[in-house]
Design an enzyme around this catalytic site. Structure first.
Site, PDB file in Angstrom:
ATOM      1  N   ASP A 135       0.853  -1.181   0.000  1.00 31.89           N
ATOM      2  CA  ASP A 135       0.000   0.000   0.000  1.00 31.89           C
ATOM      3  C   ASP A 135       0.889   1.230   0.000  1.00 31.89           C
ATOM      4  O   ASP A 135       1.565   1.452   0.993  1.00 31.89           O
ATOM      5  CB  ASP A 135      -0.946  -0.003   1.202  1.00 31.89           C
ATOM      6  CG  ASP A 135      -0.216  -0.367   2.509  1.00 31.89           C
ATOM      7  OD1 ASP A 135       0.213  -1.517   2.660  1.00 31.89           O
ATOM      8  OD2 ASP A 135      -0.067   0.534   3.339  1.00 31.89           O
ATOM      9  N   GLU A 158      12.187   2.997   6.993  1.00 26.21           N
ATOM     10  CA  GLU A 158      11.270   1.975   6.477  1.00 26.21           C
ATOM     11  C   GLU A 158      11.537   1.598   5.022  1.00 26.21           C
ATOM     12  O   GLU A 158      11.385   0.453   4.614  1.00 26.21           O
ATOM     13  CB  GLU A 158       9.840   2.537   6.610  1.00 26.21           C
ATOM     14  CG  GLU A 158       8.730   1.615   6.183  1.00 26.21           C
ATOM     15  CD  GLU A 158       7.375   2.325   6.111  1.00 26.21           C
ATOM     16  OE1 GLU A 158       7.349   3.571   5.947  1.00 26.21           O
ATOM     17  OE2 GLU A 158       6.352   1.650   6.218  1.00 26.21           O
TER      18      GLU A 158
HETATM   19  O1  LIG Z   1      -1.482   3.224   7.733  1.00 24.48           O
HETATM   20  C1  LIG Z   1      -1.306   2.993   6.396  1.00 24.48           C
HETATM   21  C2  LIG Z   1      -0.997   1.558   6.109  1.00 24.48           C
HETATM   22  O2  LIG Z   1       0.117   1.203   6.926  1.00 24.48           O
HETATM   23  C3  LIG Z   1       0.525  -0.113   6.868  1.00 24.48           C
HETATM   24  O3  LIG Z   1       1.242  -0.363   5.706  1.00 24.48           O
HETATM   25  C4  LIG Z   1       2.594  -0.083   5.679  1.00 24.48           C
HETATM   26  O4  LIG Z   1       3.251  -0.423   6.888  1.00 24.48           O
HETATM   27  C5  LIG Z   1       3.163  -1.798   7.274  1.00 24.48           C
HETATM   28  C6  LIG Z   1       3.955  -1.946   8.531  1.00 24.48           C
HETATM   29  O5  LIG Z   1       5.324  -1.751   8.290  1.00 24.48           O
HETATM   30  C7  LIG Z   1       3.612  -2.741   6.167  1.00 24.48           C
HETATM   31  O6  LIG Z   1       3.256  -4.045   6.493  1.00 24.48           O
HETATM   32  C8  LIG Z   1       2.968  -2.370   4.845  1.00 24.48           C
HETATM   33  O7  LIG Z   1       3.540  -3.144   3.826  1.00 24.48           O
HETATM   34  C9  LIG Z   1       3.197  -0.893   4.584  1.00 24.48           C
HETATM   35  O8  LIG Z   1       2.713  -0.515   3.355  1.00 24.48           O
HETATM   36  C10 LIG Z   1      -0.609  -1.114   6.956  1.00 24.48           C
HETATM   37  O9  LIG Z   1      -0.169  -2.399   6.658  1.00 24.48           O
HETATM   38  C11 LIG Z   1      -1.743  -0.770   6.047  1.00 24.48           C
HETATM   39  O10 LIG Z   1      -2.781  -1.670   6.210  1.00 24.48           O
HETATM   40  C12 LIG Z   1      -2.176   0.626   6.381  1.00 24.48           C
HETATM   41  O11 LIG Z   1      -3.284   0.971   5.641  1.00 24.48           O
END
Ligand SMILES: OC[C@H]1O[C@H](O[C@H]2O[C@H](CO)[C@@H](O)[C@H](O)[C@H]2O)[C@H](O)[C@@H](O)[C@@H]1O
Ligand code: CA
Length: 744
Positions: A471, A666
């Protein structure tokens, strides 16, 4: 008796003689903690910590105005690097004052970090320990100054007013330093272990901004009364925390999940009951877990797998094991491995890695020789079979026509956890149509007063994008739920292969699962073989050398070029010929200065104010893509390519770490050599916002550093430590070493 000895009743001991007490690279707790704090120790006897006698003497010297004493301390040659055999120490008489001076001179852009962007003199003088601070030595350059800032910030956080500081801590080889910090500091800061006292703190969440979100809350599965009692007790024991404890209903519907979006809470995870050594009574204990970092302060799905790889490597098996226990619990009580354990993630999952994770933990626990490891493995596989069948191979995610699966969670309304304004451009159109401000439209849409099927479709795909872990990206915009992706289908192939082998090895070839269905090894092998065939049929493009996504509604293969094509290698689903095509045709398009990029620039297309950059697109590179590619390439004997990519990624990480105050973030812009951590996309970059010292890094990026280093020999580590750019490093390789990096 000299004036000097009157001040110091005991003979002065040279600081260097205290070497035997010191490990300059010990953890911050040891280095700055109470054990080494002279103000908290008796000064008698020889069993003092390393700073003790020095402090006792030093402070009295200072009080008595050292400079006016007739007897001068040792000459400057005593403080030279050579004479101290590289073990020079500094005496920071006033941590606060030194910090202030350092920041005011060197942090010229006032962000509490010392970086190559600051325009200070890049030099500060600090006193040596050998001279009790009298002789000053220059600390020069961004890296050493920023390390000084980091060390003093840490010292201060441990309440230290004065410290002895090893120069080795300031000019430490950056590769060693980052490796050390990950192993001893970052994992620790990211670890959570819920207990009666900290649950309210752990439940706090910055992602949702509603009045009810300000109250820490925990939701407990309907059939976990022990856990419910545990959390009620926690709440009663700490009334000031105002912890709210609520049961979830038995049937967790999408309507229910939407209804609690403005009252979000942490979701309970696995706990075990055993005797509390402190009380001798049986008590509940939560398994530990590790969070990704930044605003992501909960247990994530695929992040946990990636972090487990690093944790296992650092012998932190209990943490990786804890996360497997949590996943088993999540599958049992929430029906899936959750995107993360917050109420607003209840409907969706993330890329599935449980079988591989369980196998790796099993091995580290001692494998077949440890009954506990076998039991964990069997429970994890039973849960994985349930997850495979009821999540990934069931409606709505399974596409019956192709037999392949798509990311397609259910859910209603607008995802509440995204950064403010994320959906404004989309919602504005509808707000205009209904002639209301965006905020009002948001409420009308969420509570069902306004029905907009097109917007429902948009959010169906948006939820799928989030489930995919990617995302967001233009690859998935408006289509994700209808794509059979190479990512997901590679992972499911791996599940099938792993389950087949597990049943053969641990269940004599036949297995009755949690849904009370019997399957055997042959069944799972044939599932894997079919998926392999289908992946080739629907996703493989020999011309480009990419596995692309397949649109199940349009019945056509897409053309987006994504780094996830390499997941087919990780899972072992690609044929040798496909692997060769990928390495010769796809890889060159994805290989950038700093490693693998998420997708090609061409696929992403033009970006503009109306079409902003997405974080999972070009020019950004992500740790999980690097990690899976290295392992996948190695599996198919392309170790040189894997090593080359790893050098690139580690170079980028090390360079940012050296130039930007120890930063680890990140994601990185893999096309930039100078400030690759600066990512202006969506919510920016996690891990960049710290004052003085970074204490967490970022979960899966920490892992990538540890795993990437496994490909590096001494000369590569040296190259990285000196920040030698990949191009220069590769072009200066001796002819006989070029093959190691798959260079002609
Ligand atoms: O809050 C926005 C989105 O955040 C997350 O996605 C991002 O962070 C995660 C944790 O590191 C990671 O798993 C993911 O790949 C990233 O894009 C979350 O997973 C999303 O659901 C959320 O909408
Ligand atoms: Ca600065």
């Amino acid at each position: 008796m000299t004036e000097n000895s009157q001040i110091n009743p005991r003979p002065h001991r040279r600081n260097n003689s205290l070497d035997q007490f010191t490990d300059p690279f010990s953890t911050a707790e040891i280095y700055y903690g109470p054990e080494t704090d002279p103000t908290k120790k008796q000064t008698k006897g020889f069993n003092r910590t390393r700073t003790m006698s020095v402090f006792g003497n030093a402070s009295q010297f200072k009080i008595a105005d050292f400079t006016s004493l007739p007897v001068r301390r040792r000459g400057s040659e005593d403080d030279s690097y050579l004479s101290t055999k590289g073990k020079r120490r500094f005496f920071i008489e006033d941590v606060d004052a030194t910090l202030q001076k350092l920041l005011s001179c060197e942090d010229t852009d006032n962000n509490y970090q010392i970086t190559i962007e600051d325009a200070g003199p890049k030099m500060i003088r600090i006193g040596t320990a050998n001279s009790n601070g009298y002789n000053k030595i220059s600390i020069k350059g961004t890296y050493m100054l920023s390390n000084l800032l980091q060390e003093l910030t840490l010292a201060k956080s441990f309440g230290r007013k004065q410290v002895m500081l090893d120069e080795a801590r300031l000019n430490e080889n950056p590769v060693n330093r980052l490796e050390r910090l990950i192993a001893t500091q970052f994992w620790k800061s990211l670890t959570r272990r819920i207990d009666l006292y900290n649950v309210a703190k752990i439940a706090a969440d910055t992602k949702i901004d509603t009045p009810a979100a300000k109250v820490p809350r925990i939701y407990v599965p309907h059939n976990c009364p022990d856990q419910y009692e545990f959390y009620v007790q926690a709440s009663q024991m700490n009334p000031a925390s105002s912890l709210d404890v609520e049961y979830l209903p038995e049937d967790i519907t999408e309507e229910y999940v939407k209804s609690i979006n403005d009252r979000p809470g942490l979701l309970a995870l696995a706990m075990e009951k055993h005797m509390d050594p402190a009380t001798g009574e049986e008590a509940m204990f939560s398994y530990p877990y590790v969070v990704p970092g930044g605003r992501f302060n909960e247990l994530y799905g695929w992040d946990s797998y990636m972090m487990a790889l690093g944790l296992l490597d650092s012998a932190k098996t209990d943490l990786a094991r804890g996360m497997v226990e949590h996943f088993i619990f999540e599958i049992e009580h929430y029906g899936k491995i959750l995107n993360a354990n917050r109420s607003y993630y209840l409907c969706r999952s993330q890329p599935p890695f449980l079988t591989d994770m369980a196998l790796k933990v099993f091995e580290k626990m001692g494998g077949k020789s440890n009954p506990d490891a076998i039991s964990l493995l069997k429970r994890a596989f039973a849960a994985a079979v349930k997850e495979y069948k009821s999540v990934w191979m069931a409606a709505p995610r399974l596409d019956e026509a192709t037999g392949l699966s798509c990311y397609q969670p259910n859910g209603l309304g607008i995802p509440p956890e995204t950064e403010a304004g994320h959906f404004d451009a989309v919602l504005q159109v509808y707000a205009d149509k209904h002639k209301v401000p965006i905020e009002e439209f948001r409420n009308l849409y969420n509570n069902g007063t306004v029905v907009e099927p097109e917007l429902d479709e948009y959010f169906l795909h948006d939820r799928a994008v989030r489930e995919s872990g990617h995302d967001t990206t233009y690859r998935f915009d408006g289509v994700c739920a209808h794509l059979a992706t190479i990512d997901l289908n590679s992972l499911l192939y791996k599940y099938e292969v792993d389950i087949a082998e597990h049943i053969e090895l641990f269940h004599d070839g036949e297995f009755t699962d949690l849904l009370n269905e019997k399957t055997d090894t042959a069944y799972w092998r044939s599932r894997a073989a079919k998926r392999k065939q289908r992946i080739t049929k629907y996703l493989w493009d020999e011309e480009t050398g990419f596995f692309h996504d397949y649109h199940i509604k349009f019945k056509e293969r897409m053309t987006y070029e994504s780094a996830t094509t390499l997941w087919a290698l990780w899972a072992g689903v690609a044929t040798l010929e496909q692997a060769h095509s990928m390495v010769t045709k796809a890889l060159p398009k994805l290989e950038m200065l700093g490693g693998l990029v998420s997708c090609t620039e061409e696929s992403r297309g033009e970006v503009s104010i109306e079409r902003p950059t997405r974080q999972w697109d070009y020019p950004f590179g992500w740790a999980p893509h690097q990690i899976l590619a290295w392992e996948g390439l190695s599996k198919y004997d392309y170790v040189g390519e894997a090593r080359r990519l790893a050098y690139r990624w580690l170079y980028l990480m090390t360079k940012a770490f050296v130039d930007y105050n120890g930063i680890v973030v990140e994601k990185y812009d893999v096309t930039k050599g100078t400030d690759p951590h600066r990512v202006e996309a969506e919510y920016g970059n996690q891990g960049a916002d710290f004052k003085g010292v970074a204490t967490e890094g970022f979960g899966w990026v920490n892992t990538s550093y540890v795993l990437g280093l496994k490909f590096m020999d001494t000369s590569a580590r040296r190259g990285l430590a000196s920040c030698i750019s990949p191009d220069s490093f590769f072009s200066n390789l001796k002819p006989e070493h070029r093959g190691k990096y798959a260079m002609p």
